[in-house]
Scaffold this motif. Sequence first.
Motif, PDB file in Angstrom:
ATOM      1  N   ILE A  22       0.836  -1.202   0.000  1.00 56.23           N
ATOM      2  CA  ILE A  22       0.000   0.000   0.000  1.00 56.23           C
ATOM      3  C   ILE A  22       0.870   1.251   0.000  1.00 56.23           C
ATOM      4  N   TRP A  23       1.932   1.259   0.798  1.00 58.28           N
ATOM      5  CA  TRP A  23       2.825   2.418   0.822  1.00 58.28           C
ATOM      6  C   TRP A  23       3.558   2.581  -0.505  1.00 58.28           C
ATOM      7  N   LYS A  24       3.907   1.470  -1.159  1.00 52.31           N
ATOM      8  CA  LYS A  24       4.571   1.542  -2.463  1.00 52.31           C
ATOM      9  C   LYS A  24       3.647   2.191  -3.492  1.00 52.31           C
ATOM     10  N   VAL A  25       2.393   1.727  -3.549  1.00 56.99           N
ATOM     11  CA  VAL A  25       1.431   2.290  -4.502  1.00 56.99           C
ATOM     12  C   VAL A  25       1.153   3.759  -4.176  1.00 56.99           C
ATOM     13  N   ALA A  26       1.019   4.083  -2.895  1.00 56.80           N
ATOM     14  CA  ALA A  26       0.801   5.482  -2.502  1.00 56.80           C
ATOM     15  C   ALA A  26       1.999   6.336  -2.897  1.00 56.80           C
ATOM     16  N   GLY A  27       3.199   5.797  -2.777  1.00 59.82           N
ATOM     17  CA  GLY A  27       4.402   6.532  -3.197  1.00 59.82           C
ATOM     18  C   GLY A  27       4.435   6.763  -4.696  1.00 59.82           C
ATOM     19  N   ILE A  28       4.046   5.753  -5.467  1.00 61.33           N
ATOM     20  CA  ILE A  28       3.998   5.909  -6.925  1.00 61.33           C
ATOM     21  C   ILE A  28       2.976   6.974  -7.303  1.00 61.33           C
ATOM     22  N   LEU A  29       1.792   6.923  -6.689  1.00 61.99           N
ATOM     23  CA  LEU A  29       0.767   7.934  -6.981  1.00 61.99           C
ATOM     24  C   LEU A  29       1.228   9.326  -6.573  1.00 61.99           C
ATOM     25  N   ALA A  30       1.919   9.442  -5.443  1.00 62.82           N
ATOM     26  CA  ALA A  30       2.439  10.749  -5.015  1.00 62.82           C
ATOM     27  C   ALA A  30       3.516  11.235  -5.973  1.00 62.82           C
ATOM     28  N   GLY A  31       4.359  10.334  -6.455  1.00 63.57           N
ATOM     29  CA  GLY A  31       5.396  10.710  -7.416  1.00 63.57           C
ATOM     30  C   GLY A  31       4.818  11.206  -8.730  1.00 63.57           C
ATOM     31  N   VAL A  32       3.812  10.501  -9.236  1.00 60.68           N
ATOM     32  CA  VAL A  32       3.165  10.919 -10.485  1.00 60.68           C
ATOM     33  C   VAL A  32       2.479  12.270 -10.289  1.00 60.68           C
ATOM     34  N   THR A  33       1.851  12.465  -9.151  1.00 64.58           N
ATOM     35  CA  THR A  33       1.199  13.748  -8.859  1.00 64.58           C
ATOM     36  C   THR A  33       2.231  14.868  -8.764  1.00 64.58           C
ATOM     37  N   ALA A  34       3.383  14.591  -8.163  1.00 64.33           N
ATOM     38  CA  ALA A  34       4.450  15.597  -8.084  1.00 64.33           C
ATOM     39  C   ALA A  34       4.948  15.967  -9.476  1.00 64.33           C
ATOM     40  N   ILE A  35       5.076  14.968 -10.356  1.00 64.69           N
ATOM     41  CA  ILE A  35       5.487  15.249 -11.740  1.00 64.69           C
ATOM     42  C   ILE A  35       4.438  16.118 -12.428  1.00 64.69           C
ATOM     43  N   GLU A  36       3.164  15.840 -12.181  1.00 63.78           N
ATOM     44  CA  GLU A  36       2.104  16.666 -12.769  1.00 63.78           C
ATOM     45  C   GLU A  36       2.195  18.110 -12.293  1.00 63.78           C
ATOM     46  N   PHE A  37       2.462  18.314 -11.007  1.00 66.15           N
ATOM     47  CA  PHE A  37       2.605  19.674 -10.490  1.00 66.15           C
ATOM     48  C   PHE A  37       3.804  20.378 -11.107  1.00 66.15           C
ATOM     49  N   ILE A  38       4.910  19.675 -11.241  1.00 67.48           N
ATOM     50  CA  ILE A  38       6.110  20.284 -11.843  1.00 67.48           C
ATOM     51  C   ILE A  38       5.820  20.703 -13.276  1.00 67.48           C
ATOM     52  N   ILE A  39       5.176  19.828 -14.036  1.00 68.40           N
ATOM     53  CA  ILE A  39       4.845  20.147 -15.427  1.00 68.40           C
ATOM     54  C   ILE A  39       3.850  21.305 -15.485  1.00 68.40           C
ATOM     55  N   ALA A  40       2.884  21.327 -14.575  1.00 63.04           N
ATOM     56  CA  ALA A  40       1.864  22.383 -14.585  1.00 63.04           C
ATOM     57  C   ALA A  40       2.474  23.760 -14.374  1.00 63.04           C
ATOM     58  N   PHE A  41       3.509  23.837 -13.542  1.00 61.49           N
ATOM     59  CA  PHE A  41       4.068  25.151 -13.231  1.00 61.49           C
ATOM     60  C   PHE A  41       5.301  25.509 -14.035  1.00 61.49           C
ATOM     61  N   THR A  42       5.860  24.577 -14.809  1.00 56.55           N
ATOM     62  CA  THR A  42       7.057  24.894 -15.582  1.00 56.55           C
ATOM     63  C   THR A  42       6.827  24.887 -17.082  1.00 56.55           C
ATOM     64  N   MET A  43       5.834  24.160 -17.539  1.00 51.67           N
ATOM     65  CA  MET A  43       5.606  24.024 -18.979  1.00 51.67           C
ATOM     66  C   MET A  43       4.457  24.922 -19.401  1.00 51.67           C
ATOM     67  N   GLY A  44       4.608  25.570 -20.542  1.00 50.54           N
ATOM     68  CA  GLY A  44       3.561  26.438 -21.059  1.00 50.54           C
ATOM     69  C   GLY A  44       2.377  25.631 -21.550  1.00 50.54           C
ATOM     70  N   ALA A  45       1.236  26.289 -21.628  1.00 48.44           N
ATOM     71  CA  ALA A  45       0.012  25.626 -22.083  1.00 48.44           C
ATOM     72  C   ALA A  45       0.178  25.210 -23.539  1.00 48.44           C
ATOM     73  N   GLY A  46      -0.341  24.041 -23.854  1.00 47.77           N
ATOM     74  CA  GLY A  46      -0.262  23.564 -25.228  1.00 47.77           C
ATOM     75  C   GLY A  46      -0.694  22.120 -25.331  1.00 47.77           C
ATOM     76  N   THR A  47      -0.602  21.611 -26.532  1.00 47.19           N
ATOM     77  CA  THR A  47      -1.037  20.242 -26.805  1.00 47.19           C
ATOM     78  C   THR A  47      -0.144  19.225 -26.106  1.00 47.19           C
ATOM     79  N   ALA A  48       1.160  19.469 -26.091  1.00 48.97           N
ATOM     80  CA  ALA A  48       2.089  18.520 -25.460  1.00 48.97           C
ATOM     81  C   ALA A  48       1.788  18.368 -23.966  1.00 48.97           C
ATOM     82  N   ARG A  49       1.555  19.480 -23.309  1.00 49.89           N
ATOM     83  CA  ARG A  49       1.239  19.430 -21.881  1.00 49.89           C
ATOM     84  C   ARG A  49      -0.072  18.685 -21.633  1.00 49.89           C
ATOM     85  N   THR A  50      -1.048  18.895 -22.489  1.00 44.66           N
ATOM     86  CA  THR A  50      -2.331  18.202 -22.356  1.00 44.66           C
ATOM     87  C   THR A  50      -2.148  16.696 -22.498  1.00 44.66           C
TER      88      THR A  50
END
Length: 108
Positions: A22-50
């Motif tokens: 359970i902790w492994k899966v929660a860590g993977i989900l937290a990691g993917v969410t962290a990547i989403e936040f990084i992309i949301a605040f560093t990458m400009g809006a566009g098709t690639a980001r979508t």
Amino acid sequence: MATEEISNVHVIPPDKSKIAKIWKVAGILAGVTAIEFIIAFTMGAGTARTFIFIALTVVKAFYIVAEFMHLKHEVKVLIWSILIPMIFVVWLLIALIYEGGSVFEANM
């Protein structure tokens, strides 16, 4: 008068392997969410980001359905009976989005 209650509840020790999973899966989900936040605040809006957000959402949905809803451990027929209709729904959404743009190009 006090009455004593007899309980048949037996406490078993926690299953360490299930807790670790359970902790492994929660860590993977937290990691993917962290990547989403990084992309949301560093990458400009566009098709690639979508497309990146859609792909990461599919990864998170896979882990949630596979582990927390126990679909990963089911028979293959049940997995395919859920996966194939989902593929057609995604195809329908893509087709509707693509064809929906032609409404603005129609001559009236």
